[in-house]
Design a protein around this motif. Structure first.
Motif, PDB file in Angstrom:
ATOM      1  N   SER A  44      56.182  46.460   7.073  1.00 13.93           N
ATOM      2  CA  SER A  44      56.474  45.929   8.446  1.00 13.93           C
ATOM      3  C   SER A  44      58.213  46.367   8.634  1.00 13.93           C
ATOM      4  O   SER A  44      58.742  45.667   7.909  1.00 13.93           O
ATOM      5  N   VAL A  45      58.303  46.926   9.745  1.00  7.74           N
ATOM      6  CA  VAL A  45      59.859  47.096  10.281  1.00  7.74           C
ATOM      7  C   VAL A  45      59.818  46.447  11.686  1.00  7.74           C
ATOM      8  O   VAL A  45      59.465  46.794  12.462  1.00  7.74           O
ATOM      9  N   GLY A  46      60.841  45.475  11.566  1.00 15.51           N
ATOM     10  CA  GLY A  46      61.267  45.078  13.124  1.00 15.51           C
ATOM     11  C   GLY A  46      62.639  45.453  13.481  1.00 15.51           C
ATOM     12  O   GLY A  46      63.545  45.315  12.354  1.00 15.51           O
ATOM     13  N   MET A  47      62.880  45.490  14.671  1.00 14.53           N
ATOM     14  CA  MET A  47      64.009  45.779  15.273  1.00 14.53           C
ATOM     15  C   MET A  47      64.314  45.421  16.653  1.00 14.53           C
ATOM     16  O   MET A  47      63.232  45.191  17.237  1.00 14.53           O
ATOM     17  N   THR A  48      65.433  45.037  17.007  1.00 16.38           N
ATOM     18  CA  THR A  48      65.782  44.480  18.562  1.00 16.38           C
ATOM     19  C   THR A  48      66.406  45.764  19.147  1.00 16.38           C
ATOM     20  O   THR A  48      67.444  46.264  18.726  1.00 16.38           O
ATOM     21  N   LEU A  49      65.731  45.961  20.308  1.00 20.80           N
ATOM     22  CA  LEU A  49      66.438  47.330  20.944  1.00 20.80           C
ATOM     23  C   LEU A  49      67.375  46.798  21.757  1.00 20.80           C
ATOM     24  O   LEU A  49      67.401  45.567  22.336  1.00 20.80           O
ATOM     25  N   PRO A  50      68.251  47.831  22.281  1.00 20.69           N
ATOM     26  CA  PRO A  50      69.593  47.421  23.088  1.00 20.69           C
ATOM     27  C   PRO A  50      68.869  46.966  24.620  1.00 20.69           C
ATOM     28  O   PRO A  50      67.753  47.500  24.802  1.00 20.69           O
ATOM     29  N   SER A  51      69.633  46.361  25.235  1.00 18.30           N
ATOM     30  CA  SER A  51      69.310  45.852  26.556  1.00 18.30           C
ATOM     31  C   SER A  51      68.969  47.175  27.305  1.00 18.30           C
ATOM     32  O   SER A  51      69.730  48.061  27.474  1.00 18.30           O
ATOM     33  N   GLY A  52      67.803  47.120  28.150  1.00 12.73           N
ATOM     34  CA  GLY A  52      67.529  47.938  29.067  1.00 12.73           C
ATOM     35  C   GLY A  52      66.559  49.218  28.375  1.00 12.73           C
ATOM     36  O   GLY A  52      65.804  50.135  28.912  1.00 12.73           O
ATOM     37  N   ALA A  53      66.495  49.075  27.196  1.00 10.78           N
ATOM     38  CA  ALA A  53      65.672  50.252  26.157  1.00 10.78           C
ATOM     39  C   ALA A  53      64.197  49.811  26.042  1.00 10.78           C
ATOM     40  O   ALA A  53      63.959  48.579  25.869  1.00 10.78           O
ATOM     41  N   THR A  54      63.133  50.773  26.523  1.00  5.26           N
ATOM     42  CA  THR A  54      61.820  50.403  26.213  1.00  5.26           C
ATOM     43  C   THR A  54      61.362  51.481  25.389  1.00  5.26           C
ATOM     44  O   THR A  54      61.484  52.735  25.438  1.00  5.26           O
ATOM     45  N   VAL A  55      60.389  51.096  24.600  1.00  4.55           N
ATOM     46  CA  VAL A  55      59.385  52.038  23.592  1.00  4.55           C
ATOM     47  C   VAL A  55      58.325  52.454  24.591  1.00  4.55           C
ATOM     48  O   VAL A  55      57.484  51.649  25.016  1.00  4.55           O
ATOM     49  N   SER A  98      69.029  53.772  26.133  1.00  4.16           N
ATOM     50  CA  SER A  98      69.744  53.927  24.810  1.00  4.16           C
ATOM     51  C   SER A  98      69.137  53.369  23.692  1.00  4.16           C
ATOM     52  O   SER A  98      68.768  52.067  23.484  1.00  4.16           O
ATOM     53  N   GLY A  99      69.067  53.987  22.446  1.00  5.25           N
ATOM     54  CA  GLY A  99      68.475  53.503  21.236  1.00  5.25           C
ATOM     55  C   GLY A  99      69.892  53.172  20.242  1.00  5.25           C
ATOM     56  O   GLY A  99      69.513  52.705  19.156  1.00  5.25           O
ATOM     57  N   THR A 100      70.940  53.323  20.684  1.00 12.57           N
ATOM     58  CA  THR A 100      72.180  53.073  19.975  1.00 12.57           C
ATOM     59  C   THR A 100      72.320  51.615  19.391  1.00 12.57           C
ATOM     60  O   THR A 100      72.139  50.681  20.209  1.00 12.57           O
ATOM     61  N   GLY A 101      72.792  51.461  18.107  1.00 15.34           N
ATOM     62  CA  GLY A 101      72.723  50.079  17.536  1.00 15.34           C
ATOM     63  C   GLY A 101      71.895  49.478  17.153  1.00 15.34           C
ATOM     64  O   GLY A 101      71.909  48.559  16.652  1.00 15.34           O
ATOM     65  N   MET A 102      70.523  50.030  17.006  1.00 12.91           N
ATOM     66  CA  MET A 102      69.207  49.330  16.686  1.00 12.91           C
ATOM     67  C   MET A 102      69.455  49.339  15.034  1.00 12.91           C
ATOM     68  O   MET A 102      70.162  50.271  14.396  1.00 12.91           O
ATOM     69  N   SER A 103      69.127  48.281  14.404  1.00 11.63           N
ATOM     70  CA  SER A 103      69.104  47.733  12.795  1.00 11.63           C
ATOM     71  C   SER A 103      67.846  47.758  12.427  1.00 11.63           C
ATOM     72  O   SER A 103      67.474  46.260  12.562  1.00 11.63           O
ATOM     73  N   PRO A 104      67.195  48.333  11.836  1.00 19.44           N
ATOM     74  CA  PRO A 104      65.744  47.759  11.446  1.00 19.44           C
ATOM     75  C   PRO A 104      65.949  46.896  10.134  1.00 19.44           C
ATOM     76  O   PRO A 104      66.704  47.032   9.228  1.00 19.44           O
TER      77      PRO A 104
END
Length: 365
Positions: free
Chosen positions: A302-313, A354-360
């Motif tokens: 399982s991989v969790g990550m927090t998306l930057p504000s305003g980003a949507t998968v 933007s996906g910049t800064g995601m850390s899984p």
């Protein structure tokens, strides 16, 4: 050329046709002889069929291949997969390989990066939903490709496959002309044909017979080289290309948009790590996440990550997704949860913003 070997046992050998003739007095059993006699395989070629599945021809083509004892690669269109999922499963159950041929068969090189990504990702999802497995091969419509398209393909782990022989069935070639075109196939070669023409279906038996007479056998397309190899993938051609894929264009991009991971791997409590690479454009991105097992391997992850504000998968492939913004969790699907110690698998997802800064962060089980 690899040494001669016995022709691999056909998937269909166990299904040799048996005809039952029932009369008023007796039941007679006749076992048909396989249409192609056993032969030494001194090389392998790939029979490929584009633009399916089609309700009017796919079953007939599958029957012709079964009767000839041959396996092929089907490059399917996503729209038609969605409409005819049962036919895709029939292709898979008959032992054939399935590739991605875009969603709607556009001129891909005229599309934006986001549009290219959508054409490929939707088709990956449709085929995975129908068969349980995402394709590893991509054939661009019309054979049109460029550096941008190849970079998008790489985001999905796809190998681009063109062809070495064009049957011209799309251009009105007769059955005899299609058979003649196939006669020019050599070891490792790939022939372009289409699911949709009766002339192509009629050519199957003679193509396979002629190949056998030259000690060539239908094989699979290697996801490493893009060339035809033995059906189990263990016998590459004598001189595989050093820069796959083997077909033009011959100048791969020197600076693909996939960037090396900017965040160091994070070790989860269950013994795995994850890194993320981004292909970004104005207003969106594609993320490729590599999951690597620790010293004990994994049975699932399982991989969790927090998306930057305003980003949507918006969609994901090779993983199940929970959530679309903020904290998002991805878990393995049935075929990529088990990873040997030190080995890796990849999944991806597309998003807006933007996906910049995601850390899984990875957790294994």
């Amino acid at each position: 050329m690899p040494p001669a070997r016995s022709r691999p046992t056909s998937l269909y050998a166990a299904l040799a046709a048996a005809a039952l003739t029932v009369t008023a007095s007796a039941v007679a059993l006749t076992v048909a002889t396989p249409p192609v006699a056993a032969a030494a395989c001194n090389g392998y070629v790939a029979l490929t069929y584009d633009d399916g599945p089609n309700t009017g021809t796919t079953n007939s083509l599958l029957n012709a291949l079964r009767q000839a004892g041959a396996r092929a690669t089907f490059f399917n269109m996503g729209q038609r997969v969605q409409q005819n999922a049962a036919l895709v499963r029939a292709q898979q159950q008959a032992g054939h390989w399935i590739g991605n041929h875009s969603w709607s068969h556009p001129h891909m090189t005229q599309l934006s990066t986001a549009q290219m990504t959508s054409e490929i990702s939707q088709t990956q999802q449709a085929i995975q939903q129908a068969t349980g497995t995402a394709p590893k091969l991509f054939r661009p419509p019309y054979g049109e490709t460029n550096a941008t398209l190849r970079s998008v393909q790489a985001q999905f782990g796809l190998t681009e496959v063109l062809w070495s022989v064009d049957s011209q069935d799309w251009n009105g070639a007769s059955t005899a002309q299609i058979v003649q075109a196939a006669n020019s196939l050599t070891d490792g070669g790939v022939i372009l044909m289409h699911d949709g023409y009766q002339s192509t279906i009629n050519a199957v038996s003679q193509i396979v017979t002629n190949l056998a007479n030259r000690n060539l056998c239908p094989g699979m397309i290697s996801p490493t080289t893009g060339r035809a190899v033995a059906p189990d993938g263990t016998n590459p051609p004598t001189n595989p290309p050093t820069n796959p894929p083997t077909n033009p264009p011959t100048n791969p991009p020197t600076n693909p948009p996939t960037n090396p991971p900017t965040n160091p791997p994070t070790q989860g409590p269950g013994g795995c790590s994850a890194t993320v690479s981004l292909n970004s454009w104005n207003g969106g991105f594609v993320a490729t996440v590599r999951v690597t097992a620790g010293s004990s391997g994994t049975n699932g992850w399982s991989v969790g990550m927090t998306l930057p504000s305003g980003a949507t998968v918006t969609n994901a492939w090779n993983a199940n997704r929970s959530g679309s913004s903020g904290a998002v969790t991805f878990t393995n699907v049935s075929y990529n949860g088990r990873i040997a110690a030190g080995q890796s698998t990849e999944f991806g997802f597309q998003g807006t913003g933007s996906g910049t800064g995601m850390s899984p962060t990875c957790t294994a089980s």
